[in-house]
Design a protein around this motif. Structure first.
Motif, PDB file in Angstrom:
ATOM      1  N   ARG A  32      14.732 -17.632  -4.930  1.00  0.00           N
ATOM      2  CA  ARG A  32      13.674 -18.623  -4.823  1.00  0.00           C
ATOM      3  C   ARG A  32      14.122 -19.812  -3.981  1.00  0.00           C
ATOM      4  O   ARG A  32      15.316 -20.141  -3.921  1.00  0.00           O
ATOM      5  N   ALA A  33      13.154 -20.453  -3.341  1.00  0.00           N
ATOM      6  CA  ALA A  33      13.462 -21.483  -2.356  1.00  0.00           C
ATOM      7  C   ALA A  33      14.134 -22.709  -2.962  1.00  0.00           C
ATOM      8  O   ALA A  33      14.938 -23.361  -2.308  1.00  0.00           O
ATOM      9  N   HIS A  34      13.799 -23.042  -4.213  1.00  0.00           N
ATOM     10  CA  HIS A  34      14.334 -24.261  -4.803  1.00  0.00           C
ATOM     11  C   HIS A  34      14.808 -23.996  -6.224  1.00  0.00           C
ATOM     12  O   HIS A  34      14.425 -23.013  -6.853  1.00  0.00           O
ATOM     13  N   ALA A  35      15.649 -24.885  -6.716  1.00  0.00           N
ATOM     14  CA  ALA A  35      16.138 -24.809  -8.096  1.00  0.00           C
ATOM     15  C   ALA A  35      15.903 -26.145  -8.773  1.00  0.00           C
ATOM     16  O   ALA A  35      15.959 -27.199  -8.135  1.00  0.00           O
ATOM     17  N   ASN A  36      15.638 -26.106 -10.055  1.00  0.00           N
ATOM     18  CA  ASN A  36      15.404 -27.326 -10.817  1.00  0.00           C
ATOM     19  C   ASN A  36      16.743 -28.016 -11.069  1.00  0.00           C
ATOM     20  O   ASN A  36      17.582 -27.495 -11.795  1.00  0.00           O
ATOM     21  N   PRO A  37      16.961 -29.211 -10.502  1.00  0.00           N
ATOM     22  CA  PRO A  37      18.263 -29.870 -10.674  1.00  0.00           C
ATOM     23  C   PRO A  37      18.516 -30.374 -12.089  1.00  0.00           C
ATOM     24  O   PRO A  37      19.642 -30.696 -12.441  1.00  0.00           O
ATOM     25  N   PHE A  38      17.443 -30.429 -12.906  1.00  0.00           N
ATOM     26  CA  PHE A  38      17.603 -30.910 -14.277  1.00  0.00           C
ATOM     27  C   PHE A  38      17.860 -29.787 -15.269  1.00  0.00           C
ATOM     28  O   PHE A  38      18.130 -30.037 -16.436  1.00  0.00           O
ATOM     29  N   PHE A 155      20.810 -34.834   4.366  1.00  0.00           N
ATOM     30  CA  PHE A 155      19.748 -34.353   3.484  1.00  0.00           C
ATOM     31  C   PHE A 155      18.673 -33.752   4.383  1.00  0.00           C
ATOM     32  O   PHE A 155      17.772 -34.445   4.842  1.00  0.00           O
ATOM     33  N   LEU A 156      18.787 -32.458   4.642  1.00  0.00           N
ATOM     34  CA  LEU A 156      17.946 -31.804   5.635  1.00  0.00           C
ATOM     35  C   LEU A 156      16.887 -30.939   4.954  1.00  0.00           C
ATOM     36  O   LEU A 156      17.214 -30.003   4.229  1.00  0.00           O
ATOM     37  N   PHE A 157      15.652 -31.277   5.183  1.00  0.00           N
ATOM     38  CA  PHE A 157      14.514 -30.551   4.631  1.00  0.00           C
ATOM     39  C   PHE A 157      14.652 -30.334   3.114  1.00  0.00           C
ATOM     40  O   PHE A 157      14.589 -29.207   2.631  1.00  0.00           O
ATOM     41  N   PRO A 158      14.853 -31.420   2.361  1.00  0.00           N
ATOM     42  CA  PRO A 158      14.988 -31.276   0.913  1.00  0.00           C
ATOM     43  C   PRO A 158      13.663 -30.903   0.255  1.00  0.00           C
ATOM     44  O   PRO A 158      12.586 -31.041   0.860  1.00  0.00           O
ATOM     45  N   ASP A 159      13.758 -30.448  -0.974  1.00  0.00           N
ATOM     46  CA  ASP A 159      12.579 -30.098  -1.761  1.00  0.00           C
ATOM     47  C   ASP A 159      11.664 -31.323  -1.863  1.00  0.00           C
ATOM     48  O   ASP A 159      12.086 -32.377  -2.339  1.00  0.00           O
ATOM     49  N   ALA A 169      12.837 -35.991  -9.305  1.00  0.00           N
ATOM     50  CA  ALA A 169      13.772 -34.938  -8.899  1.00  0.00           C
ATOM     51  C   ALA A 169      14.070 -34.961  -7.409  1.00  0.00           C
ATOM     52  O   ALA A 169      14.876 -34.163  -6.930  1.00  0.00           O
ATOM     53  N   ARG A 170      13.431 -35.860  -6.663  1.00  0.00           N
ATOM     54  CA  ARG A 170      13.728 -35.946  -5.235  1.00  0.00           C
ATOM     55  C   ARG A 170      15.159 -36.414  -5.029  1.00  0.00           C
ATOM     56  O   ARG A 170      15.652 -37.290  -5.740  1.00  0.00           O
ATOM     57  N   ILE A 171      15.810 -35.835  -4.027  1.00  0.00           N
ATOM     58  CA  ILE A 171      17.233 -36.088  -3.800  1.00  0.00           C
ATOM     59  C   ILE A 171      17.487 -37.512  -3.326  1.00  0.00           C
ATOM     60  O   ILE A 171      18.571 -38.061  -3.516  1.00  0.00           O
ATOM     61  N   ILE A 172      16.493 -38.132  -2.681  1.00  0.00           N
ATOM     62  CA  ILE A 172      16.572 -39.551  -2.355  1.00  0.00           C
ATOM     63  C   ILE A 172      15.746 -40.298  -3.387  1.00  0.00           C
ATOM     64  O   ILE A 172      14.524 -40.168  -3.431  1.00  0.00           O
ATOM     65  N   SER A 173      16.411 -41.049  -4.236  1.00  0.00           N
ATOM     66  CA  SER A 173      15.715 -41.800  -5.283  1.00  0.00           C
ATOM     67  C   SER A 173      16.522 -43.053  -5.600  1.00  0.00           C
ATOM     68  O   SER A 173      17.731 -43.102  -5.344  1.00  0.00           O
ATOM     69  N   THR A 194      12.671 -34.062   7.527  1.00  0.00           N
ATOM     70  CA  THR A 194      11.721 -33.273   6.758  1.00  0.00           C
ATOM     71  C   THR A 194      10.502 -33.000   7.614  1.00  0.00           C
ATOM     72  O   THR A 194      10.266 -33.692   8.624  1.00  0.00           O
ATOM     73  N   ASP A 195       9.733 -32.001   7.234  1.00  0.00           N
ATOM     74  CA  ASP A 195       8.463 -31.741   7.892  1.00  0.00           C
ATOM     75  C   ASP A 195       7.294 -32.219   7.037  1.00  0.00           C
ATOM     76  O   ASP A 195       6.142 -31.922   7.335  1.00  0.00           O
ATOM     77  N   VAL A 196       7.609 -32.966   5.982  1.00  0.00           N
ATOM     78  CA  VAL A 196       6.584 -33.503   5.076  1.00  0.00           C
ATOM     79  C   VAL A 196       6.527 -35.015   5.266  1.00  0.00           C
ATOM     80  O   VAL A 196       7.455 -35.725   4.895  1.00  0.00           O
TER      81      VAL A 196
END
Length: 261
Positions: A32-38, A155-159, A169-173, A194-196
């Motif tokens: 899967r593309a992402h994992a829950n960091p918590f 931090f390239l194209f993070p979730d 859960a964003r990596i920049i917080s 990011t593309d978002v």
């Protein structure tokens, strides 16, 4: 037809020059593309940076006292590491990836590239300066990097975590920026892309508001000789290449770590 056996780090190191390992194929490592960091993950991590034997990761640099200077957080399939390795051969770089299969792919890829390089030139240190750990950077970053030890943090194209309740859960917080400032040396650069657009704005606003970071534009970084890094940030990752194929837009934001006053 059975699944093709992949080349692992163990088998790559015993392969002779007449029977070079094939580079691992991503299709054998997909998840899967992402994992829950918590979530709880089965992870082993060092108690502190001084407890790490970096010679295990970078055997060609054993005895030099060197430690990683570049860290790619959420490195994915390792495109940035592989692109930058030959450009900065004396700089140690570490990828951090939480997903099991993806981190294994990067490990196997580096092992195969090292063997291939040494087969062509026994004295080669090709890709000896890159490595990866499976780690949750949101929880354990200071366990790997000492104060002021990094010159670049990626931090390239993070979730994007689109839902408002997932923004924590964003990596920049705000809760993590102090850790990034701690591990970066003054003058070090945080690279985000990011593309978002919403995520770009989020990262830019939070980094700009933190007193130990100041924005730095692409033109300035290129004038300082960081053009190859910027180019790799734009084009080297799997996500970046997908955005290009789809004709999407990429949003870059970079920040310099400044001195405490």
């Amino acid at each position: 037809m059975g699944k093709r056996k992949r080349t692992t780090a163990a088998t790559a190191t015993t392969t002779t020059s007449s029977d070079l390992p094939l580079l691992p194929q991503k299709k054998h490592y997909r998840q899967r593309a992402h994992a829950n960091p918590f979530s709880d993950h089965s992870l082993q991590y060092p108690i502190a940076p001084h407890a790490i034997d970096w010679s295990v990761h970078y055997p060609a640099f054993s005895g030099t006292g060197k430690a990683p200077e570049f860290a790619d957080v959420g490195c994915g399939f390792g495109g940035l590491l592989i692109a930058l390795a030959p450009i900065f051969p004396d700089t140690l770089m570490l990828g951090m990836e939480i997903r099991v299969q993806v981190s294994q792919y990067v490990q196997d890829r580096i092992a195969a590239l090292r063997v291939t390089g040494q087969a062509d030139d026994p004295d080669s240190t090709s890709y000896q300066n890159v490595s990866i750990v499976r780690a949750n950077a949101m929880k354990f970053l200071p366990n790997y990097f000492s104060k002021n030890s990094l010159s670049a943090l990626f931090f390239l194209f993070p979730d994007p975590h689109f839902k408002s309740r997932k923004h924590k859960a964003r990596i920049i917080s705000p809760t993590l920026l102090a850790e990034y400032a701690y591990v970066l040396r003054p003058g070090g650069i945080v690279y985000t892309i990011t593309d978002v657009k919403d995520l770009h704005d989020w990262m830019r606003v939070h980094l700009s508001a933190f007193p130990l970071f100041e924005p730095v534009d692409e033109e300035t970084l290129r004038s300082e000789g960081k053009g190859p890094i910027i180019d790799a940030v734009y084009t080297s990752t799997e996500e970046g290449k997908k955005v290009e194929r789809n004709g999407g837009e990429k949003w870059l934001a970079c920040f310099r770590r400044i001195e405490c006053h």
